[in-house]
Design a protein around this motif. Structure first.
Motif, PDB file in Angstrom:
ATOM      1  N   THR A 103      24.976 -40.875  28.631  1.00  0.00           N
ATOM      2  CA  THR A 103      25.470 -39.576  29.081  1.00  0.00           C
ATOM      3  C   THR A 103      26.081 -38.845  27.897  1.00  0.00           C
ATOM      4  N   VAL A 104      25.594 -37.641  27.620  1.00  0.00           N
ATOM      5  CA  VAL A 104      26.117 -36.823  26.530  1.00  0.00           C
ATOM      6  C   VAL A 104      26.796 -35.597  27.128  1.00  0.00           C
ATOM      7  N   MET A 105      27.748 -35.062  26.400  1.00  0.00           N
ATOM      8  CA  MET A 105      28.475 -33.870  26.843  1.00  0.00           C
ATOM      9  C   MET A 105      27.902 -32.671  26.094  1.00  0.00           C
ATOM     10  N   ARG A 106      27.243 -31.762  26.827  1.00  0.00           N
ATOM     11  CA  ARG A 106      26.659 -30.550  26.235  1.00  0.00           C
ATOM     12  C   ARG A 106      27.700 -29.444  26.229  1.00  0.00           C
ATOM     13  N   GLN A 107      27.782 -28.746  25.117  1.00  0.00           N
ATOM     14  CA  GLN A 107      28.811 -27.730  24.926  1.00  0.00           C
ATOM     15  C   GLN A 107      28.321 -26.384  25.459  1.00  0.00           C
ATOM     16  N   VAL A 108      29.156 -25.750  26.340  1.00  0.00           N
ATOM     17  CA  VAL A 108      28.845 -24.452  26.932  1.00  0.00           C
ATOM     18  C   VAL A 108      29.952 -23.485  26.520  1.00  0.00           C
ATOM     19  N   THR A 109      29.569 -22.343  25.953  1.00  0.00           N
ATOM     20  CA  THR A 109      30.530 -21.355  25.447  1.00  0.00           C
ATOM     21  C   THR A 109      30.553 -20.151  26.371  1.00  0.00           C
ATOM     22  N   GLU A 110      31.777 -19.713  26.794  1.00  0.00           N
ATOM     23  CA  GLU A 110      31.982 -18.558  27.661  1.00  0.00           C
ATOM     24  C   GLU A 110      32.984 -17.610  27.005  1.00  0.00           C
ATOM     25  N   THR A 111      32.827 -16.330  27.298  1.00  0.00           N
ATOM     26  CA  THR A 111      33.723 -15.305  26.738  1.00  0.00           C
ATOM     27  C   THR A 111      34.608 -14.757  27.854  1.00  0.00           C
ATOM     28  N   VAL A 112      35.933 -14.808  27.679  1.00  0.00           N
ATOM     29  CA  VAL A 112      36.903 -14.294  28.650  1.00  0.00           C
ATOM     30  C   VAL A 112      37.845 -13.339  27.933  1.00  0.00           C
ATOM     31  N   ASN A 113      38.450 -12.421  28.699  1.00  0.00           N
ATOM     32  CA  ASN A 113      39.430 -11.475  28.149  1.00  0.00           C
ATOM     33  C   ASN A 113      40.834 -12.047  28.333  1.00  0.00           C
ATOM     34  N   ARG A 114      41.616 -11.965  27.283  1.00  0.00           N
ATOM     35  CA  ARG A 114      42.974 -12.507  27.304  1.00  0.00           C
ATOM     36  C   ARG A 114      43.917 -11.479  26.670  1.00  0.00           C
ATOM     37  N   GLU A 115      45.078 -11.355  27.284  1.00  0.00           N
ATOM     38  CA  GLU A 115      46.083 -10.397  26.788  1.00  0.00           C
ATOM     39  C   GLU A 115      46.836 -11.019  25.613  1.00  0.00           C
ATOM     40  N   ARG A 116      46.941 -10.266  24.513  1.00  0.00           N
ATOM     41  CA  ARG A 116      47.626 -10.745  23.311  1.00  0.00           C
ATOM     42  C   ARG A 116      48.772  -9.814  22.989  1.00  0.00           C
ATOM     43  N   CYS A 117      49.915 -10.368  22.723  1.00  0.00           N
ATOM     44  CA  CYS A 117      51.125  -9.616  22.390  1.00  0.00           C
ATOM     45  C   CYS A 117      51.491  -9.905  20.946  1.00  0.00           C
ATOM     46  N   TYR A 118      51.779  -8.849  20.195  1.00  0.00           N
ATOM     47  CA  TYR A 118      52.266  -9.021  18.834  1.00  0.00           C
ATOM     48  C   TYR A 118      53.321  -7.962  18.549  1.00  0.00           C
ATOM     49  N   THR A 119      54.122  -8.206  17.578  1.00  0.00           N
ATOM     50  CA  THR A 119      55.272  -7.355  17.248  1.00  0.00           C
ATOM     51  C   THR A 119      55.003  -6.628  15.947  1.00  0.00           C
ATOM     52  N   VAL A 120      55.223  -5.298  15.962  1.00  0.00           N
ATOM     53  CA  VAL A 120      55.104  -4.471  14.760  1.00  0.00           C
ATOM     54  C   VAL A 120      56.483  -3.915  14.430  1.00  0.00           C
ATOM     55  N   MET A 121      56.735  -3.641  13.155  1.00  0.00           N
ATOM     56  CA  MET A 121      58.019  -3.110  12.698  1.00  0.00           C
ATOM     57  C   MET A 121      57.872  -1.601  12.483  1.00  0.00           C
ATOM     58  N   ARG A 122      58.625  -0.786  13.271  1.00  0.00           N
ATOM     59  CA  ARG A 122      58.574   0.682  13.203  1.00  0.00           C
ATOM     60  C   ARG A 122      59.765   1.176  12.379  1.00  0.00           C
ATOM     61  N   PRO A 123      59.516   2.038  11.335  1.00  0.00           N
ATOM     62  CA  PRO A 123      60.644   2.500  10.515  1.00  0.00           C
ATOM     63  C   PRO A 123      61.502   3.524  11.240  1.00  0.00           C
ATOM     64  N   VAL A 124      62.850   3.417  11.121  1.00  0.00           N
ATOM     65  CA  VAL A 124      63.827   4.342  11.718  1.00  0.00           C
ATOM     66  C   VAL A 124      64.798   4.754  10.616  1.00  0.00           C
ATOM     67  N   THR A 125      64.976   6.070  10.404  1.00  0.00           N
ATOM     68  CA  THR A 125      65.839   6.595   9.334  1.00  0.00           C
ATOM     69  C   THR A 125      67.157   7.067   9.934  1.00  0.00           C
ATOM     70  N   THR A 126      68.273   6.601   9.392  1.00  0.00           N
ATOM     71  CA  THR A 126      69.629   7.007   9.785  1.00  0.00           C
ATOM     72  C   THR A 126      70.396   7.428   8.543  1.00  0.00           C
ATOM     73  N   TYR A 127      71.488   8.143   8.759  1.00  0.00           N
ATOM     74  CA  TYR A 127      72.332   8.642   7.656  1.00  0.00           C
ATOM     75  C   TYR A 127      73.726   8.070   7.807  1.00  0.00           C
ATOM     76  N   ARG A 128      74.310   7.700   6.668  1.00  0.00           N
ATOM     77  CA  ARG A 128      75.681   7.201   6.659  1.00  0.00           C
ATOM     78  C   ARG A 128      76.460   7.894   5.540  1.00  0.00           C
ATOM     79  N   THR A 129      77.766   8.011   5.747  1.00  0.00           N
ATOM     80  CA  THR A 129      78.651   8.741   4.820  1.00  0.00           C
ATOM     81  C   THR A 129      79.310   7.747   3.890  1.00  0.00           C
ATOM     82  N   ILE A 130      79.234   8.049   2.566  1.00  0.00           N
ATOM     83  CA  ILE A 130      79.902   7.210   1.569  1.00  0.00           C
ATOM     84  C   ILE A 130      80.849   8.082   0.764  1.00  0.00           C
TER      85      ILE A 130
END
Length: 455
Positions: free
Chosen positions: A167-194
């Protein structure tokens, strides 16, 4: 023991023959006129083994794997960020300089030379030779050959085809949709008094009192005396820092993490069991005896004495005096004092508060169902035929020939033969017979029975 029993039987036969046999025995011309019937009737029996083959069956258990769908829950961990404001202090360091004078002593080296004479002994080597006689033994080799016979087992390989199911195991390939989450860094500019010090240096005049010195004056009586008189003062200039604090806005850019979700196709691979029948070639090896004749070279050594003469070199040494002159360097050092000015920096520190917003990560868990396929082992029995060989004993009996006439003598008449050559022979027991061949019908005794003792 067998020879003793045969001697007793022969003595009884002699006593039954009568006086004529005894007379013939003592005259040395005794002969048998007839051969008794009982002396030609015995037969030689021996036992051989015959190969008997039998087919049997045995149960063989094989392991078969069957797919099974299993659903279970798995824990998925997600990262959630919370905003936390925190007040921090940073240290602002400013550098100032002041003038400082110091003295250093610098070494100055001067080199001079002086001459010196010295005597050395130089070795002079001379090579001479002397003769030396010695004897050596030189080996003389002689080569001869001899034959060596040996029996080796040569392997003979045969190839057999065999059916194998797996008995041999035959490989069967299927394509499914999966939700992927990743984090991006968004630039934010603020002002401070010196606050920044934009001051400047100014020059100020400082009045210093004059020194008090002794001076000779004449009093009203005209007598000179010494008194302390203060000299007029003097003015010096010095630089003074005038601070000017100015406030200004500075842009500050920070990166804020942002979670982005997207759907992406993922290829999933699963194994499907499949029954395959293959023809496998199996090599069977059996050993065949083979005699090999090998010629082996043999070397013998003998020694021959020879006389040789060798010239041995030897060296003699004598010393020759030589005068040499060398210059010896003399180094002197003197210290020179120098005055140098350097700027010495020193630091001025102060604390400046500022507010920082940072994101604190915390882990949130949730359960989601997952379905996967696993292989379950199952034991299946089947019958396998195999052949069993066993040895079956077979007893074979053949009539024994009579003396030198070489016949079976059914009537007991062997003619006039010599007693020693024509008397009945002693049968050999079945335990002392040599091994029999594979076929009982064609097997014969390996050697003739040995004659018994003389009467």
């Amino acid at each position: 023991m067998r020879r003793l029993i045969a001697g007793v039987v022969a003595a009884l036969a002699t006593m039954s023959c009568g006086a004529s046999v005894d007379a013939g025995w003592f005259c040395g011309a005794a002969r048998y006129s007839c051969c008794p019937v009982t002396s030609c009737q015995p037969t030689a029996c021996y036992t051989a083994c015959r190969v008997q083959r039998e087919t049997c069956y045995r149960t063989v258990y094989e392991t078969v794997y069957e797919p099974e769908q299993v659903t279970c829950n798995r824990t998925v961990y997600e990262t959630v960020y919370d905003n936390v404001e925190e007040t921090c202090y940073r240290t602002v360091v400013e550098t100032a300089y002041r003038q400082q004078e110091y003295q250093v002593s610098r070494p100055v080296y001067e080199t001079s030379f002086r001459e010196e004479e010295y005597t050395v002994q130089r070795p002079v080597w001379e090579t001479n030779y002397r003769e030396c006689n010695y004897q050596v033994r030189r080996p003389v080799w002689e080569t001869s050959t001899r034959e060596c016979r040996r029996t080796v087992m040569r392997p003979v390989t045969e190839t057999v085809d065999r059916q194998v199911c797996r008995t041999v195991m035959r490989q069967v390939t299927e394509t499914v949709n999966r939700e992927r989450c990743y984090t991006v860094m968004r630039p934010v500019t603020t002002y401070r008094t010196i606050r920044q010090d934009c001051g400047r240096w100014t020059t100020q005049q400082v009045q210093h009192p004059g020194p008090v010195v002794p001076r000779v004056v004449v009093d009203a009586c005209g007598v000179p005396r010494t008194c302390m008189v203060q000299c007029p003062g003097f003015t010096t200039c010095r630089r003074v820092w005038c601070p000017n604090i100015v406030e200004r806005q500075i842009p500050c850019t920070t990166y804020v993490p942002q979670v982005v979700r997207e759907q992406c196709p993922v290829q999933v691979c699963r194994l499907v069991p499949e029954q395959v029948t293959e023809t496998v070639q199996v090599q069977v090896c059996r050993m065949v005896p083979e005699e090999i004749v090998q010629t082996i070279p043999v070397r013998t050594c003998r020694f021959v004495t020879e006389t040789r003469t060798q010239r041995i070199p030897y060296r003699t040494c004598r010393f020759v005096s030589e005068t040499c002159t060398r210059r010896i360097p003399v180094r002197t050092c003197r210290m020179v004092t120098e005055t140098k000015t350097c700027k010495v920096p020193y630091c001025v520190t102060r604390k400046v508060p500022y507010t920082v917003t940072r994101r604190v990560a915390r882990c949130v868990s949730r359960e989601e169902p997952v379905t996967y396929t696993r292989m379950v082992a199952k034991c299946v029995p089947r019958q396998v035929a195999y052949e069993v060989c066993r040895m079956v004993p077979v007893t074979t009996c053949r009539p024994v020939t009579c003396g030198s006439c070489g016949t079976s003598c059914p009537d007991g008449s062997c003619g006039g033969i010599n007693y020693e050559a024509g008397r009945p022979t002693e049968p050999v027991p079945a335990d002392d017979l040599p091994p029999t061949p594979a076929s009982p019908e064609e097997a014969t005794p390996a050697n003739d029975p040995q004659p018994g003792p003389s009467i």
